[in-house]
Design a protein around this motif. Structure first.
Motif, PDB file in Angstrom:
ATOM      1  N   ILE A 145      86.024  25.353  57.237  1.00 20.00           N
ATOM      2  CA  ILE A 145      85.177  27.228  56.427  1.00 20.00           C
ATOM      3  C   ILE A 145      85.660  28.674  56.994  1.00 20.00           C
ATOM      4  N   CYS A 153      81.730  33.064  56.112  1.00 17.44           N
ATOM      5  CA  CYS A 153      82.994  33.562  56.075  1.00 17.44           C
ATOM      6  C   CYS A 153      83.440  34.872  56.487  1.00 17.44           C
ATOM      7  N   PHE A 182      88.522  31.088  56.538  1.00 14.44           N
ATOM      8  CA  PHE A 182      88.618  32.885  56.444  1.00 14.44           C
ATOM      9  C   PHE A 182      88.423  33.551  57.610  1.00 14.44           C
ATOM     10  N   THR A 198      76.115  30.117  54.998  1.00 14.70           N
ATOM     11  CA  THR A 198      77.601  29.741  54.473  1.00 14.70           C
ATOM     12  C   THR A 198      78.249  31.277  54.272  1.00 14.70           C
ATOM     13  N   PRO A 199      77.837  31.587  53.177  1.00 10.93           N
ATOM     14  CA  PRO A 199      78.556  32.576  52.865  1.00 10.93           C
ATOM     15  C   PRO A 199      78.732  34.329  54.002  1.00 10.93           C
ATOM     16  N   SER A 220      83.303  35.440  60.140  1.00  5.92           N
ATOM     17  CA  SER A 220      84.936  34.707  60.334  1.00  5.92           C
ATOM     18  C   SER A 220      85.823  34.966  59.545  1.00  5.92           C
ATOM     19  N   PHE A 221      85.903  36.110  58.490  1.00  2.96           N
ATOM     20  CA  PHE A 221      86.707  37.120  57.843  1.00  2.96           C
ATOM     21  C   PHE A 221      86.890  38.354  58.633  1.00  2.96           C
TER      22      PHE A 221
END
Length: 201
Positions: A64, A29, A68, A25-26, A32-33
């Motif tokens: 999420i 993120c 992001f 998950t991190p 995606s950013f």
């Protein structure tokens, strides 16, 4: 994977194997950013195997990625506004996005909100949209609104279909992602102009 995304095959398979990892998950993120301003790998290639690994969390993973991605888009917007000539423009040109830059610059003057939404939803490089929106500039409010709507709808659609149809949907979208997103966008356009026609002015 065929065509211009063929070089991502090994990365895709490695991501699928690691999609159930506690740190997935991190990583989602971060990808995606970064994809919204400079990273070349589409978020969907990570989102799809993660939904396969955790199908009950499909909507949370999609939101999420959306959140992001929009944050990264805002970063790209201000990168384009403040550093287009010195940093952003040359980077996009080296990435082979010059034609996309010119196309977006021409089209955004016709219907900014609709074009930003459509480009955020389809395979048109989102990083081009974010940076050029800041450089032109597109109204920040319009940019954020169109980005939130397009990215959220896109990632929810991708995650939801993979959740419902499993590996069949994932394999098909992996091979025909452009057709999938353009098809959904066409449906949304029909609904948009249909509602616009029947609603009282």
């Amino acid at each position: 994977m065929k065509g211009k995304l063929a070089f991502l095959e090994k990365w895709y398979d490695a991501t699928k194997r690691a999609a159930g990892h506690k740190r997935a998950t991190p990583i989602l993120c971060a990808v995606s950013f970064a994809e919204s301003s400079f990273f070349p790998i589409p978020v969907d290639l990570m989102l799809m195997p993660m939904v396969q690994a955790r199908p009950k969390a499909w909507w949370r993973l999609a939101l999420i990625a959306s959140f992001f991605s929009v944050l990264g888009g805002i970063f790209g917007y201000f990168l384009g506004m403040l550093f287009f000539d010195t940093i952003a423009g040359p980077v996009l040109e080296r990435m082979g996005k010059l034609d996309s830059m010119n196309t977006f610059s021409d089209k955004v003057n016709e219907d900014g909100a609709l074009w930003v939404f459509g480009a955020g939803f389809t395979p048109f490089p989102y990083k081009v949209i974010t940076i050029m929106s800041g450089a032109i500039p597109v109204s920040f409010g319009i940019f954020v609104t169109a980005s939130v709507l397009s990215r959220t709808l896109r990632f929810l659609a991708v995650a939801g279909i993979v959740r419902l149809m499993g590996e069949t949907a994932e394999r098909w979208m992996k091979e025909h992602f452009a057709i999938f997103t353009f098809g959904l966008f066409a449906v949304l356009l029909v609904l948009y102009f249909g509602l616009k026609a029947v609603m009282p002015h």
